[in-house]
Design an enzyme around this catalytic site. Sequence first.
Site, PDB file in Angstrom:
ATOM      1  N   GLY A 108      12.959  71.297 -13.674  1.00  0.00           N
ATOM      2  CA  GLY A 108      13.456  70.408 -12.629  1.00  0.00           C
ATOM      3  C   GLY A 108      14.308  71.174 -11.621  1.00  0.00           C
ATOM      4  O   GLY A 108      14.084  72.372 -11.395  1.00  0.00           O
ATOM      5  N   GLY A 110      17.446  72.291 -11.677  1.00  0.00           N
ATOM      6  CA  GLY A 110      18.170  73.449 -12.211  1.00  0.00           C
ATOM      7  C   GLY A 110      17.238  74.633 -12.369  1.00  0.00           C
ATOM      8  O   GLY A 110      17.616  75.793 -12.135  1.00  0.00           O
ATOM      9  N   ILE A 131      12.018  63.657 -17.295  1.00  0.00           N
ATOM     10  CA  ILE A 131      11.879  62.219 -17.520  1.00  0.00           C
ATOM     11  C   ILE A 131      12.677  61.443 -16.473  1.00  0.00           C
ATOM     12  O   ILE A 131      12.407  60.282 -16.213  1.00  0.00           O
ATOM     13  CB  ILE A 131      12.331  61.795 -18.937  1.00  0.00           C
ATOM     14  CG1 ILE A 131      13.813  62.071 -19.181  1.00  0.00           C
ATOM     15  CG2 ILE A 131      11.466  62.417 -20.006  1.00  0.00           C
ATOM     16  CD1 ILE A 131      14.380  61.309 -20.380  1.00  0.00           C
ATOM     17  N   ASP A 132      13.690  62.094 -15.862  1.00  0.00           N
ATOM     18  CA  ASP A 132      14.572  61.388 -14.924  1.00  0.00           C
ATOM     19  C   ASP A 132      13.858  61.056 -13.596  1.00  0.00           C
ATOM     20  O   ASP A 132      14.363  60.265 -12.806  1.00  0.00           O
ATOM     21  CB  ASP A 132      15.816  62.222 -14.613  1.00  0.00           C
ATOM     22  CG  ASP A 132      16.625  62.547 -15.858  1.00  0.00           C
ATOM     23  OD1 ASP A 132      16.402  61.881 -16.891  1.00  0.00           O
ATOM     24  OD2 ASP A 132      17.462  63.462 -15.797  1.00  0.00           O
ATOM     25  N   MET A 211      18.347  56.675 -20.242  1.00  0.00           N
ATOM     26  CA  MET A 211      18.650  57.977 -19.636  1.00  0.00           C
ATOM     27  C   MET A 211      18.334  57.982 -18.143  1.00  0.00           C
ATOM     28  O   MET A 211      17.933  56.976 -17.581  1.00  0.00           O
ATOM     29  CB  MET A 211      17.861  59.065 -20.357  1.00  0.00           C
ATOM     30  CG  MET A 211      18.440  59.463 -21.696  1.00  0.00           C
ATOM     31  SD  MET A 211      17.510  60.879 -22.341  1.00  0.00           S
ATOM     32  CE  MET A 211      18.574  61.377 -23.691  1.00  0.00           C
ATOM     33  N   GLU A 262      22.398  55.367 -17.525  1.00  0.00           N
ATOM     34  CA  GLU A 262      23.587  56.052 -18.057  1.00  0.00           C
ATOM     35  C   GLU A 262      24.541  56.566 -16.976  1.00  0.00           C
ATOM     36  O   GLU A 262      25.718  56.771 -17.233  1.00  0.00           O
ATOM     37  CB  GLU A 262      23.153  57.217 -18.943  1.00  0.00           C
ATOM     38  CG  GLU A 262      22.368  58.292 -18.184  1.00  0.00           C
ATOM     39  CD  GLU A 262      21.869  59.436 -19.052  1.00  0.00           C
ATOM     40  OE1 GLU A 262      22.103  59.434 -20.269  1.00  0.00           O
ATOM     41  OE2 GLU A 262      21.226  60.343 -18.488  1.00  0.00           O
ATOM     42  N   HIS A 327      17.366  59.943 -27.145  1.00  0.00           N
ATOM     43  CA  HIS A 327      16.302  60.948 -27.070  1.00  0.00           C
ATOM     44  C   HIS A 327      14.929  60.434 -27.476  1.00  0.00           C
ATOM     45  O   HIS A 327      13.948  61.161 -27.341  1.00  0.00           O
ATOM     46  CB  HIS A 327      16.691  62.172 -27.896  1.00  0.00           C
ATOM     47  CG  HIS A 327      17.789  62.962 -27.231  1.00  0.00           C
ATOM     48  ND1 HIS A 327      19.100  62.563 -27.290  1.00  0.00           N
ATOM     49  CD2 HIS A 327      17.755  64.072 -26.466  1.00  0.00           C
ATOM     50  CE1 HIS A 327      19.835  63.420 -26.593  1.00  0.00           C
ATOM     51  NE2 HIS A 327      19.053  64.340 -26.085  1.00  0.00           N
ATOM     52  N   GLN A 329      13.450  58.522 -25.762  1.00  0.00           N
ATOM     53  CA  GLN A 329      12.792  58.485 -24.453  1.00  0.00           C
ATOM     54  C   GLN A 329      12.189  59.829 -24.060  1.00  0.00           C
ATOM     55  O   GLN A 329      11.405  59.933 -23.129  1.00  0.00           O
ATOM     56  CB  GLN A 329      13.802  58.082 -23.360  1.00  0.00           C
ATOM     57  CG  GLN A 329      14.309  56.681 -23.498  1.00  0.00           C
ATOM     58  CD  GLN A 329      15.626  56.476 -22.767  1.00  0.00           C
ATOM     59  OE1 GLN A 329      15.652  56.009 -21.656  1.00  0.00           O
ATOM     60  NE2 GLN A 329      16.734  56.842 -23.390  1.00  0.00           N
ATOM     61  N   ARG A 330      12.637  60.874 -24.722  1.00  0.00           N
ATOM     62  CA  ARG A 330      12.223  62.209 -24.301  1.00  0.00           C
ATOM     63  C   ARG A 330      11.203  62.834 -25.232  1.00  0.00           C
ATOM     64  O   ARG A 330      10.717  63.932 -24.968  1.00  0.00           O
ATOM     65  CB  ARG A 330      13.462  63.108 -24.247  1.00  0.00           C
ATOM     66  CG  ARG A 330      13.846  63.390 -22.867  1.00  0.00           C
ATOM     67  CD  ARG A 330      14.878  64.389 -22.622  1.00  0.00           C
ATOM     68  NE  ARG A 330      15.124  65.431 -23.542  1.00  0.00           N
ATOM     69  CZ  ARG A 330      16.301  66.050 -23.619  1.00  0.00           C
ATOM     70  NH1 ARG A 330      17.292  65.660 -22.857  1.00  0.00           N
ATOM     71  NH2 ARG A 330      16.476  67.031 -24.432  1.00  0.00           N
TER      72      ARG A 330
HETATM   73  O1  F6P Z   1      17.729  65.360 -17.716  1.00  0.00           O
HETATM   74  C1  F6P Z   1      17.063  64.779 -18.785  1.00  0.00           C
HETATM   75  C2  F6P Z   1      18.023  64.104 -19.707  1.00  0.00           C
HETATM   76  O2  F6P Z   1      17.283  63.513 -20.753  1.00  0.00           O
HETATM   77  C3  F6P Z   1      18.970  63.085 -19.064  1.00  0.00           C
HETATM   78  O3  F6P Z   1      18.324  61.873 -18.807  1.00  0.00           O
HETATM   79  C4  F6P Z   1      20.079  63.045 -20.083  1.00  0.00           C
HETATM   80  O4  F6P Z   1      21.310  62.692 -19.520  1.00  0.00           O
HETATM   81  C5  F6P Z   1      20.143  64.450 -20.564  1.00  0.00           C
HETATM   82  O5  F6P Z   1      18.894  65.042 -20.309  1.00  0.00           O
HETATM   83  C6  F6P Z   1      20.490  64.593 -22.024  1.00  0.00           C
HETATM   84  O6  F6P Z   1      20.535  65.938 -22.320  1.00  0.00           O
HETATM   85  P1  F6P Z   1      20.738  66.554 -23.776  1.00  0.00           P
HETATM   86  O7  F6P Z   1      19.417  66.501 -24.475  1.00  0.00           O
HETATM   87  O8  F6P Z   1      21.161  67.954 -23.533  1.00  0.00           O
HETATM   88  O9  F6P Z   1      21.744  65.705 -24.458  1.00  0.00           O
END
Ligand code: F6P
Length: 460
Positions: A108, A110, A131-132, A211, A262, A327, A329-330
């Site tokens: 993304g 970064g 995912i954002d 998230m 969030e 997580h 969601q990820r």
């Molecule tokens: O940037 C993706 C993301 O899933 C955000 O939605 C969330 O705030 C962050 O990463 C959580 O990161 P970590 O897995 O480092 O807790």
Amino acid sequence: MKRIAILTAGGDTPALNATIAGAVTRANALQIRVFGIIKGFSGMLNPRFPHLELNPLFHSIPELNPCYGGTILGASRTYIDSRDKSALDAVAHRLKTLQIDGLICIGGDGTINGMQPLAEYLPVVLAPKTIDNDLGLNYPEEANDWIREPSATPGKFKYRKLDTRPEIELDEIINYATPGYATAVYVAASGIERIRTTAESHRRIAIIEVMGRDSGYIALGSAYGQPDMILLPESPIDFDRIEQRVREIYEMQKNVVLVVGEGVVTADGRLLGDDAKQFDPSGKPVLSGAAEVIRNELCQRLGDSYFTSKRRNEGASSAIFTRKLGHTQRGGRPIHFDRFQAMQLGGKAVDLLHQGASNYVATLQWTETRGFFVDAVPANKLRDQWGGIHPRLMHKSLYDAARFKPSDFGEKYLAPIFTNAIGPEDMEAVRVNLFHPGNLRHSYPSVNVDIQKRIRLLDG
Ligand code: F6P
């Protein structure tokens, strides 16, 4: 171009393997060898440079499965500091030792910052993920609309975007959706549906935190799970209005489901969910707790009497509850939309390198007539006049703040992504795999075990 490297940086998404698979498939056709770097930029900064060949003899390795979430390469939030010339030289030297002619970074905003200084040494291209859904622009000139003002800390600045475009067209969005977003929304909407029926049965108020950091796209998409109210980071919290709406809905149906992104903020820009005051390795605040703050406020405002007067024998603190989808969601299998588009974007990234492009970002575009297609923008197009990249905030016209719901235009935005986003094979995969009797007997076969055997180091 004979040999390229690929890495996955930042937080993972369900579609990373699909992007890698798309890149490798295209590279196979072009007879380009692809080397995966382990754990993103942290692998490149490691003098041993852990890597593996992803397509020996131009066949993808069997561990590379686009249906499998996460990334077989591993990911990290470590980035290269663009001012650290000796680290950059060392990384470039390692890439050269491996005879790498071009680099694909899957990530993304970064990741673009970490990737761009390497463009001085070799061609680099970004395949987007997050995912954002916050990598891109709402309209082509949006990056120029950021202004900065001195902040309270000397030498630091506060950035603010001017509201020059109250309306946008869907076909001018640069990077309509990022791989991983659709699956995250699928998980969020499913979770909301499930929490709803228990809120209904127990006459409760559920506050579900999703998230997305500063961008409200996941919260917006969660509307598919039919929450009663959605609170987004782009629309400052107004507790009076929230309380009033909660009361109205509770009076009518004896339960309320609220979704909160969030990164929600107060009218004076204070984050509700940064109580932990912690930062991730890339310096971004860890966001957690916005739902709790809203719950506490509602508990106070409604009070126990509100619930006991309705013959609920619980007080406010048990009637109002929060859940973080976190997580879930990820992770896991990407749904059809993400898999397909991620593979296209991975392939596009290889094409860009093959055609001699550098410092470009592969993008997913949408128009009414063409539907989705891949394209590319120079990475600098995403930078403001001071060189910074800002997460794309959801455009305000997608949200109806009065109703706490997506606006008509928001619905139009979501429809091309989500109508048919889930394939029949996704449902069949659940049916076949989840309750497979073997799951009870066999421990989880982590792909890391097989990948580990393929990892090579520069020093042997
Ligand atoms: O940037 C993706 C993301 O899933 C955000 O939605 C969330 O705030 C962050 O990463 C959580 O990161 P970590 O897995 O480092 O807790």
